[in-house]
Design a protein around this motif. Structure first.
Motif, mmCIF file in Angstrom:
data_model
loop_
_atom_site.group_PDB
_atom_site.id
_atom_site.type_symbol
_atom_site.label_atom_id
_atom_site.label_comp_id
_atom_site.label_asym_id
_atom_site.label_seq_id
_atom_site.Cartn_x
_atom_site.Cartn_y
_atom_site.Cartn_z
ATOM 1 N N ASP A 35 7.776 61.423 -12.525
ATOM 2 C CA ASP A 35 6.422 61.582 -11.996
ATOM 3 C C ASP A 35 6.255 63.007 -11.454
ATOM 4 O O ASP A 35 7.228 63.682 -11.144
ATOM 5 C CB ASP A 35 6.179 60.559 -10.883
ATOM 6 N N TYR A 150 -3.929 52.266 -18.336
ATOM 7 C CA TYR A 150 -4.512 53.536 -18.791
ATOM 8 C C TYR A 150 -4.998 53.315 -20.213
ATOM 9 O O TYR A 150 -4.222 52.929 -21.094
ATOM 10 C CB TYR A 150 -3.486 54.670 -18.744
ATOM 11 N N PHE A 158 1.907 60.115 -21.660
ATOM 12 C CA PHE A 158 1.964 60.115 -20.206
ATOM 13 C C PHE A 158 3.167 59.318 -19.704
ATOM 14 O O PHE A 158 3.214 58.100 -19.864
ATOM 15 C CB PHE A 158 0.678 59.510 -19.617
ATOM 16 N N THR A 160 3.523 58.862 -16.768
ATOM 17 C CA THR A 160 2.940 58.210 -15.598
ATOM 18 C C THR A 160 2.083 56.998 -15.972
ATOM 19 O O THR A 160 1.557 56.325 -15.082
ATOM 20 C CB THR A 160 2.086 59.215 -14.816
ATOM 21 N N ALA A 161 1.914 56.728 -17.262
ATOM 22 C CA ALA A 161 1.185 55.538 -17.705
ATOM 23 C C ALA A 161 2.206 54.427 -17.922
ATOM 24 O O ALA A 161 2.976 54.456 -18.875
ATOM 25 C CB ALA A 161 0.403 55.836 -18.989
ATOM 26 N N LYS A 187 -4.465 59.547 -14.679
ATOM 27 C CA LYS A 187 -3.055 59.913 -14.819
ATOM 28 C C LYS A 187 -2.895 61.420 -14.977
ATOM 29 O O LYS A 187 -3.742 62.091 -15.563
ATOM 30 C CB LYS A 187 -2.444 59.228 -16.053
ATOM 31 N N ASN A 195 -2.854 61.964 -9.854
ATOM 32 C CA ASN A 195 -2.138 60.903 -10.553
ATOM 33 C C ASN A 195 -2.060 59.622 -9.735
ATOM 34 O O ASN A 195 -1.481 59.603 -8.652
ATOM 35 C CB ASN A 195 -0.706 61.371 -10.875
ATOM 36 N N LEU A 197 -0.154 56.667 -10.039
ATOM 37 C CA LEU A 197 0.996 56.201 -10.812
ATOM 38 C C LEU A 197 0.889 54.709 -11.122
ATOM 39 O O LEU A 197 1.163 54.267 -12.241
ATOM 40 C CB LEU A 197 2.288 56.498 -10.054
#
Length: 304
Positions: A35, A150, A158, A160-161, A187, A195, A197
């Motif tokens: 992240d 997302y 991503f 972070t997705a 994201k 972001n 998360l």
């Protein structure tokens, strides 16, 4: 036999898995950061140390002990980050779901197998491989199941997705009698303040009818408006982008009137107390540097 029962986020807690910070592996290589906030602290040389995080988690454990909550801890795996138990599994009603996580995180799930082995095997669910869903994106709220996701076509790009639309559909199919409502989250792989998360990084119910929310965490105005209509604007505590960055929505409820919060969340803690809640303040700012906080490091198993 461990009985499971999670029907909301705030009913009195009876049993929980709390992560551990021992032998967490030290500062990772920048290329291995999951992240943008972790990456930020790796670059700055301010990534948290084990000697700071272990006492933070011990303070959390002591609060659970105060309220007579049964606490399970993962078995220790050397040089493995086992702090964020919420990523690897979650409970809805009386079902325990194992998340499909990155292969190098599988040992985290193995470290709680001794707990899973005490559950009814018919209630332990491993979703199909194409289903991505992490516990931070799943919130039970009575008849509702809130799910962060997302929806962008660039989802695979991503890190972070964490929950895809296959995950949302899986939960809709599994719980046909629930209102499974997904929320499209903003994201960013590079800017922590942009972001969300997981869903619990920008929203969380507290008390009996209130919630913490960060409007800019949602890609769609309609998703934010859905929660405004459901809870009522007067029952929402709005947090800023910087407050989201510090994980202000990621507190943890032991009961409708008891919330565990970070001691530096002065504005939030005052608001919670103004609505009759007991706030158990603990230090957790070092763990927050990894873009996770109190809810992220817990896996509730049973509430009354």
């Amino acid at each position: 036999m461990i009985k499971l029962n999670i029907k909301d986020e705030t009913s009195p807690l009876e049993a929980v898995i709390l992560g551990i910070a021992d032998s967490f592996g030290g500062t990772p290589n920048l290329a291995d950061a999951y992240d943008p906030k972790s990456a930020e602290h790796i670059r700055a040389g301010t990534y948290p140390k084990e000697t700071d995080m272990v006492p933070e988690m011990e303070a959390f454990r002591q609060v659970f002990e105060k309220y007579n909550v049964k606490v399970y801890r993962p078995e220790l795996r050397v040089d493995l980050n086992q702090i964020f138990a919420r990523d690897i599994a979650f409970v809805v009603d009386d079902y325990f779901f194992k998340s499909n996580i990155l292969p190098d995180r599988e040992p985290e799930l193995e470290a709680i197998e001794y707990v899973i082995g005490q559950m009814d095997p018919d209630k332990v669910i491993k979703p199909p491989a194409e289903v991505h869903v992490e516990g931070g994106d799943v919130m039970v709220h009575g008849d509702h199941l809130f799910v962060g996701t997302y929806k962008g076509p660039d989802y695979p790009g991503f890190i972070t997705a964490r929950t895809n639309m296959e995950g949302v559909q899986f939960l809709k199919d599994f719980f046909p009698d629930k209102i499974v409502r997904e929320f499209d989250l903003n994201k960013s792989n590079t800017i922590a303040e942009d972001n969300a998360l997981h869903l619990d990084c920008c929203f969380q119910p507290v008390g009996k009818d209130k919630a913490i929310i960060h409007k800019e965490g949602f890609r769609q105005e309609s998703d934010y408006q859905y929660l405004v209509d459901l809870f009522g604007m007067e029952n929402l505590f709005h947090i800023s982008k910087r407050e989201m960055y510090h994980m202000m929505s990621n507190v943890f409820s032991i009961a409708p009137n008891v919330v565990v919060s970070e001691r530096n969340f002065t504005r939030l803690n005052q608001w919670l107390r103004s609505h009759g809640m007991t706030v158990e303040e603990i230090p957790y700012a070092e763990i927050a540097k990894q873009e996770g906080l109190l809810r992220c490091s817990t896996l509730p198993l049973r509430r009354k």
